[in-house]
Design an enzyme around this catalytic site. Structure first.
Site, short mmCIF file in Angstrom:
data_model
loop_
_atom_site.label_atom_id
_atom_site.label_comp_id
_atom_site.label_asym_id
_atom_site.label_seq_id
_atom_site.Cartn_x
_atom_site.Cartn_y
_atom_site.Cartn_z
N ARG A 46 38.17 23.31 63.27
CA ARG A 46 39.10 24.55 63.37
C ARG A 46 38.66 25.71 64.02
NH1 ARG A 46 44.05 23.09 63.26
NH2 ARG A 46 44.55 25.54 62.56
N CYS A 101 33.47 33.45 56.49
CA CYS A 101 34.84 33.74 57.00
C CYS A 101 34.86 35.06 55.07
CB CYS A 101 36.31 32.85 55.93
SG CYS A 101 36.13 31.69 55.09
N GLY A 158 28.26 31.20 49.15
CA GLY A 158 27.35 31.46 49.24
C GLY A 158 27.82 33.37 49.31
#
Length: 333
Positions: A11, A150, A210
């Site tokens: 992706r 992201c 995280g």
């Protein structure tokens, strides 16, 4: 323009390649993926269920992947140390397999002639950079860097603006996150994280992230002040961050809207967006911002305690930041 190799045509690898061709900021010269042959690469690059068909030409010719008339060298090596990046002219390598995320593992690319490696994932030990937040701290003694996650790219710009103006005492983040490739289509085995193995299309799945703690690495003043968790939900793309935080200085919700809007039009233009529209997740598909503040969705309990909402295309926004980080690094050569 810096010449770039991509390791892992999944992706993010494919969308970094798209972002590179769309923006013209970096030059993709090589791709390595041992699991996808050349003709399959053509097909996977051309057709995308989430972002639609590639607006341009893609073909296989003379053993190369040719995008918009530009030939790209293809490797199919399993061991990153064996990829001849130097022969293909690649100076930087995007490490987007999700596997080689440490300094040691990503460092294998340097053996094949790459000068620098950009890990498109959080890293346990590589320095992390978030565009618009701490990219100015990059210096060219660094050979291996991480573009963080992201979600960190969504949260950090917002947290920076809020902290700079009002001070964040402490905060909790929740990301309501779209499905990604690590999940299972139906219930299946998932190592230690049993919940992660449940059917992605059927469930809201609480998960760890995280991302909030990582903000403390890119904004040191917030170290230890933020943590968070995720809910994986059955949508194919676009996620949303909910940052609930206690403010040092009193602020009306309108004051918060004002400073975020100013940042979105000024120093963080193109990275942090701002909207007062009645938007939903689909409206951000293929959006290139790291983060778009949803002014109408947030709430304030009082002048010191607020919940702030920010959207992000977790695939495409992030992929564009990988390109931006490489362009920034190249400007420091």
């Amino acid at each position: 323009m810096v010449k770039v190799g991509v390791n892992g045509f999944g992706r993010i690898g494919r969308l970094v390649t798209r972002a590179a061709f769309n923006s013209g900021k970096v030059d993709i010269v090589a791709i390595n993926d041992p699991f996808i042959d050349l003709n399959y690469m053509v097909y996977m690059f051309q057709y995308d269920s989430t972002h639609g068909k590639f607006h341009g030409t893609v073909k296989a010719e003379n053993g190369k992947l040719v995008i918009n008339g530009k030939p790209i060298t293809i490797f199919q090596e399993r061991d990153p140390a064996n990829i001849k990046w130097g022969d293909a002219g690649a100076e930087y390598v995007v490490e987007s397999t999700g596997v080689f995320t440490t300094m040691e593992k990503a460092g294998a690319h340097l053996k094949g002639g790459a000068k620098r490696v950009i890990i498109s994932a959080p890293s346990a030990d590589a320095p992390m950079f978030v565009m618009g937040v701490n990219h100015e701290k990059y210096d060219n003694s660094l050979k291996i860097v991480s573009n963080a996650s992201c979600t960190t790219n969504c949260l950090a710009p917002l947290a920076k603006v809020i902290h700079d103006h009002f001070g964040i005492v402490e905060g909790l983040m929740t990301t309501v996150h779209a499905i990604t490739a690590t999940q299972k289509t139906v219930d299946g085995p998932s190592g230690k994280l049993w919940r992660d193995g449940r059917g992605a299309a059927q469930n809201i799945i609480p998960a760890s992230t995280g991302a909030a703690k990582a903000v403390g690495k890119v904004i040191p003043e917030l170290n230890g002040k933020l943590t968070g968790m995720a809910f994986r939900v059955p949508t194919p793309n676009v996620s949303v961050v909910d940052l609930t935080c206690r403010l040092e200085k009193a602020a009306k919700y309108d004051d918060i809207k004002k400073v975020v809007k100013q940042a979105s039009e000024g120093p963080l233009k193109g990275i942090l967006g701002y909207t007062e529209d009645q938007v939903v997740s689909c409206d951000f598909n293929s959006d290139t911002h790291s983060s778009t503040f949803d002014a109408g969705a947030g709430i304030a309990l009082n002048d010191h305690f607020v919940k702030l909402i920010s959207w992000y295309d977790n695939e495409f926004g992030y992929s564009n930041r990988v390109v931006d980080l490489m362009a920034h690094m190249a400007s420091k050569e």
